[in-house]
Design a protein around this motif. Sequence first.
Motif, short mmCIF file in Angstrom:
data_model
loop_
_atom_site.label_atom_id
_atom_site.label_comp_id
_atom_site.label_asym_id
_atom_site.label_seq_id
_atom_site.Cartn_x
_atom_site.Cartn_y
_atom_site.Cartn_z
N MET A 96 0.80 -1.22 0.00
CA MET A 96 0.00 0.00 0.00
C MET A 96 0.84 1.28 0.00
O MET A 96 0.29 2.37 0.12
CB MET A 96 -0.92 0.01 1.22
N ASP A 156 2.39 2.99 -2.34
CA ASP A 156 2.03 3.94 -3.38
C ASP A 156 0.62 4.49 -3.19
O ASP A 156 0.36 5.68 -3.42
CB ASP A 156 2.14 3.28 -4.76
N LYS A 157 -0.32 3.64 -2.79
CA LYS A 157 -1.70 4.08 -2.65
C LYS A 157 -1.88 5.08 -1.51
O LYS A 157 -2.77 5.92 -1.54
CB LYS A 157 -2.63 2.87 -2.43
N TYR A 158 -1.07 4.98 -0.47
CA TYR A 158 -1.20 5.87 0.68
C TYR A 158 -0.29 7.10 0.57
O TYR A 158 -0.28 7.94 1.47
CB TYR A 158 -0.86 5.12 1.98
N ASN A 204 -9.34 -1.75 -0.23
CA ASN A 204 -8.58 -0.57 -0.65
C ASN A 204 -7.57 -0.88 -1.74
O ASN A 204 -7.21 -0.01 -2.54
CB ASN A 204 -7.86 0.05 0.56
N TYR A 205 -7.10 -2.12 -1.78
CA TYR A 205 -6.12 -2.46 -2.81
C TYR A 205 -6.77 -2.79 -4.15
O TYR A 205 -6.20 -2.51 -5.21
CB TYR A 205 -5.27 -3.65 -2.34
N ARG A 230 -9.63 10.01 -3.95
CA ARG A 230 -9.02 8.74 -3.57
C ARG A 230 -8.75 8.67 -2.07
O ARG A 230 -9.03 7.67 -1.42
CB ARG A 230 -7.71 8.55 -4.33
#
Length: 230
Positions: A88, A90-92, A114-115, A125
């Motif tokens: 996670m 990159d996503k966070y 979330n992934y 996002r």
Amino acid sequence: MKLKAFRAAFPHTLPIFAGFWFLSLAYGILMNTAGFSFVYPMLMSATIFGGSLEFITVSMLLSPFAPVQTFIVALLVQARHLFYGIAMLDKYKGLGWKKFFLIFGMCDETFSINYTAEIPEGVDRGWFLFFVTLLDWFYWVSGATVGGLAGSLIHFNTKGLSFVMTAMFTVIFLEQLQKERHGTTALVGLLCSVVCLVIFGPQSFMIPTMVSILAVLLGLRKKIEKEDAQ
């Protein structure tokens, strides 16, 4: 913006609500039958927020004080979250203060949503990820609290309830498999899981599985990137 993100996130968490409430109610009832006030499951679910670890904590609270052993058990039980965190990164990234709660509230189910979830166009996002995490956290805490309050009044056999979560993860896996065009990562996950299950057994295969999946995916990174680019 926030309301739009909440409306987009809420439907994704409904399967989690069904599973979490069964298990957290059972946890609250278990705490009650062990002699603890509802305050214990309420605070423990809100701060620990780790289902497996919270069930284990019931016996720990009734055992002699052993901080080192408790730390080791907690680390081993929750170590899989280290791999979730890597996935996670990159996503966070760039989410400001929300990132702290997202890190705290990441559990198996929240990570899965979330992934894999496709965030609708026009939905922020950061707020989408935040509301998924917040809702899942609320479901668990509220269920544990209600179970602790009603534990002395409710008597039923909770055997088999944990299969609800197994069924939910199966559905999530199948949905993710449908989204993949080549299925390489899904095949790697399945093979690594089966091999580690056979070698290490059902009680100890989780961490070796995570390590092996990470190692294989790193080795196949260029191949997977080429497949995704096609």
